[in-house]
Design a protein around this motif. Structure first.
Motif, PDB file in Angstrom:
ATOM      1  N   LEU A  80      12.413  -9.101  47.041  1.00  0.00           N
ATOM      2  CA  LEU A  80      13.691  -9.182  46.313  1.00  0.00           C
ATOM      3  C   LEU A  80      13.917 -10.558  45.684  1.00  0.00           C
ATOM      4  O   LEU A  80      14.691 -10.697  44.736  1.00  0.00           O
ATOM      5  CB  LEU A  80      14.874  -8.910  47.264  1.00  0.00           C
ATOM      6  CG  LEU A  80      15.241  -7.459  47.552  1.00  0.00           C
ATOM      7  CD1 LEU A  80      16.367  -7.416  48.576  1.00  0.00           C
ATOM      8  CD2 LEU A  80      15.643  -6.725  46.285  1.00  0.00           C
ATOM      9  N   LEU A  81      13.264 -11.562  46.238  1.00  0.00           N
ATOM     10  CA  LEU A  81      13.395 -12.912  45.667  1.00  0.00           C
ATOM     11  C   LEU A  81      12.667 -13.003  44.334  1.00  0.00           C
ATOM     12  O   LEU A  81      13.068 -13.780  43.449  1.00  0.00           O
ATOM     13  CB  LEU A  81      12.792 -13.975  46.600  1.00  0.00           C
ATOM     14  CG  LEU A  81      13.480 -14.231  47.932  1.00  0.00           C
ATOM     15  CD1 LEU A  81      12.663 -15.223  48.742  1.00  0.00           C
ATOM     16  CD2 LEU A  81      14.883 -14.769  47.718  1.00  0.00           C
ATOM     17  N   GLY A  82      11.588 -12.217  44.188  1.00  0.00           N
ATOM     18  CA  GLY A  82      10.697 -12.328  43.025  1.00  0.00           C
ATOM     19  C   GLY A  82       9.285 -12.470  43.550  1.00  0.00           C
ATOM     20  O   GLY A  82       9.068 -12.961  44.657  1.00  0.00           O
ATOM     21  N   MET A  83       8.301 -12.048  42.723  1.00  0.00           N
ATOM     22  CA  MET A  83       6.912 -11.976  43.198  1.00  0.00           C
ATOM     23  C   MET A  83       6.108 -13.231  42.878  1.00  0.00           C
ATOM     24  O   MET A  83       4.960 -13.342  43.238  1.00  0.00           O
ATOM     25  CB  MET A  83       6.207 -10.763  42.564  1.00  0.00           C
ATOM     26  CG  MET A  83       6.963  -9.460  42.742  1.00  0.00           C
ATOM     27  SD  MET A  83       7.110  -8.986  44.457  1.00  0.00           S
ATOM     28  CE  MET A  83       5.602  -8.021  44.615  1.00  0.00           C
ATOM     29  N   SER A  84       6.712 -14.166  42.143  1.00  0.00           N
ATOM     30  CA  SER A  84       5.990 -15.381  41.753  1.00  0.00           C
ATOM     31  C   SER A  84       7.025 -16.510  41.649  1.00  0.00           C
ATOM     32  O   SER A  84       8.239 -16.247  41.664  1.00  0.00           O
ATOM     33  CB  SER A  84       5.331 -15.196  40.382  1.00  0.00           C
ATOM     34  OG  SER A  84       6.341 -14.976  39.406  1.00  0.00           O
ATOM     35  N   ALA A  85       6.528 -17.738  41.521  1.00  0.00           N
ATOM     36  CA  ALA A  85       7.459 -18.874  41.368  1.00  0.00           C
ATOM     37  C   ALA A  85       8.351 -18.658  40.154  1.00  0.00           C
ATOM     38  O   ALA A  85       9.560 -18.949  40.197  1.00  0.00           O
ATOM     39  CB  ALA A  85       6.662 -20.168  41.211  1.00  0.00           C
ATOM     40  N   GLU A  86       7.768 -18.103  39.080  1.00  0.00           N
ATOM     41  CA  GLU A  86       8.536 -17.889  37.851  1.00  0.00           C
ATOM     42  C   GLU A  86       9.631 -16.836  38.078  1.00  0.00           C
ATOM     43  O   GLU A  86      10.767 -17.013  37.646  1.00  0.00           O
ATOM     44  CB  GLU A  86       7.611 -17.434  36.709  1.00  0.00           C
ATOM     45  CG  GLU A  86       6.676 -18.514  36.194  1.00  0.00           C
ATOM     46  CD  GLU A  86       5.498 -18.822  37.136  1.00  0.00           C
ATOM     47  OE1 GLU A  86       5.222 -18.033  38.070  1.00  0.00           O
ATOM     48  OE2 GLU A  86       4.857 -19.872  36.930  1.00  0.00           O
ATOM     49  N   GLU A  87       9.278 -15.734  38.770  1.00  0.00           N
ATOM     50  CA  GLU A  87      10.280 -14.695  39.030  1.00  0.00           C
ATOM     51  C   GLU A  87      11.349 -15.212  39.976  1.00  0.00           C
ATOM     52  O   GLU A  87      12.536 -14.919  39.797  1.00  0.00           O
ATOM     53  CB  GLU A  87       9.612 -13.442  39.628  1.00  0.00           C
ATOM     54  CG  GLU A  87       8.827 -12.655  38.597  1.00  0.00           C
ATOM     55  CD  GLU A  87       8.407 -11.275  39.086  1.00  0.00           C
ATOM     56  OE1 GLU A  87       7.662 -10.615  38.349  1.00  0.00           O
ATOM     57  OE2 GLU A  87       8.807 -10.864  40.201  1.00  0.00           O
ATOM     58  N   ARG A  88      10.928 -15.982  40.981  1.00  0.00           N
ATOM     59  CA  ARG A  88      11.928 -16.537  41.914  1.00  0.00           C
ATOM     60  C   ARG A  88      12.864 -17.489  41.168  1.00  0.00           C
ATOM     61  O   ARG A  88      14.064 -17.514  41.410  1.00  0.00           O
ATOM     62  CB  ARG A  88      11.244 -17.235  43.095  1.00  0.00           C
ATOM     63  CG  ARG A  88      10.585 -16.240  44.050  1.00  0.00           C
ATOM     64  CD  ARG A  88      10.110 -16.885  45.340  1.00  0.00           C
ATOM     65  NE  ARG A  88       8.896 -17.659  45.164  1.00  0.00           N
ATOM     66  CZ  ARG A  88       7.644 -17.141  45.125  1.00  0.00           C
ATOM     67  NH1 ARG A  88       7.461 -15.841  45.254  1.00  0.00           N
ATOM     68  NH2 ARG A  88       6.599 -17.924  44.975  1.00  0.00           N
ATOM     69  N   ALA A  89      12.312 -18.244  40.231  1.00  0.00           N
ATOM     70  CA  ALA A  89      13.144 -19.156  39.433  1.00  0.00           C
ATOM     71  C   ALA A  89      14.193 -18.377  38.643  1.00  0.00           C
ATOM     72  O   ALA A  89      15.345 -18.825  38.507  1.00  0.00           O
ATOM     73  CB  ALA A  89      12.273 -19.980  38.493  1.00  0.00           C
ATOM     74  N   LEU A  90      13.792 -17.189  38.143  1.00  0.00           N
ATOM     75  CA  LEU A  90      14.772 -16.370  37.419  1.00  0.00           C
ATOM     76  C   LEU A  90      15.861 -15.850  38.350  1.00  0.00           C
ATOM     77  O   LEU A  90      17.024 -15.725  37.947  1.00  0.00           O
ATOM     78  CB  LEU A  90      14.077 -15.205  36.706  1.00  0.00           C
ATOM     79  CG  LEU A  90      13.281 -15.579  35.457  1.00  0.00           C
ATOM     80  CD1 LEU A  90      12.588 -14.350  34.870  1.00  0.00           C
ATOM     81  CD2 LEU A  90      14.176 -16.223  34.397  1.00  0.00           C
TER      82      LEU A  90
END
Ligand code: GSH
Length: 204
Positions: A80-90
């Motif tokens: 749910l956080l995101g699957m990559s650093a970029e997705e987590r940043a979003l």
């Protein structure tokens, strides 16, 4: 067992939605705002701000609904956080945007229209804050062009935390019809079983 304090029709609602998305067992303890239970000594020990929500999970006690959601995701459903650093940043970007930019004008209007007795209602506050919303909604609509979710294909906290604020807008009389991508996004979210479970909690 996680305990989430606060009613579904409050800032606690987005945490209940997140708990449903995470599929984790929890107890939702009601806090009677009419009797000022949120200002009681017992509740202030959980959230010294005297506001809902508060979360207790073992030795961990947290306040701030979006921070609580980052904790729930991190501990119980990291995707749910995101699957990559970029997705987590979003997820961070949209959550901070929703709480620090979008939420205030929406809540200012909500307070005036829903809680304020008519004789005390300020049309100036309503007009000034309503005027801020189209620019924000256009930003969101543009970001959602050709995407199901804010991170692309995968639902994340970017969607959950942002939609929990956006979904108040129709209740304050904002015309949502120009924001086609936002409406498609809200429809996709509306089909999620966890969102439906949370909506049922809101209906009481
Ligand atoms: N930034 C906080 C806001 C919490 C908040 O304002 N909660 C409201 C209910 S939606 C509340 O408890 N208000 C009671 C008060 O301010 O006395 C969060 O997201 O957790």
């Amino acid at each position: 067992m996680i305990t989430l304090y606060g009613p579904a029709r409050s800032s606690a609602g987005r945490c209940l939605w997140c708990l449903e998305e995470a599929g984790v067992a929890y107890e939702n303890k009601q806090v009677d705002m009419r009797t000022k239970e949120h200002k009681s000594e017992a509740f202030l020990a959980l959230n010294p701000n005297g506001k809902v929500p508060a979360l207790v999970d073992g030795n961990t006690t947290l306040f701030e609904s979006m921070a609580i959601n980052f904790y729930i995701a991190d501990k119980y459903k990291p995707e749910l956080l995101g699957m990559s650093a970029e997705e987590r940043a979003l997820s961070y970007q949209w959550s901070f945007w929703a709480s620090s930019e979008l939420q205030d004008p929406i809540i200012q209007v909500f307070i005036q229209k829903v809680f304020m007795p008519e004789e005390k209602r300020s049309q100036t506050v309503i007009d000034e804050n309503m005027a801020k919303l189209p620019a924000y909604f256009q930003v969101l609509d543009n970001a959602l062009a050709n995407k199901t979710y804010l991170n692309g294909k995968n639902f994340s906290l970017a969607d959950l935390n942002t939609a929990s604020v956006v979904s108040i807008a129709p209740h304050i009389g904002l015309d949502m019809s120009p924001y086609k991508n936002v409406n498609l996004w809200l429809n996709a979210i509306g089909e999620r079983p966890a969102f439906q479970a949370y909506s049922n909690l809101r209906k009481g």
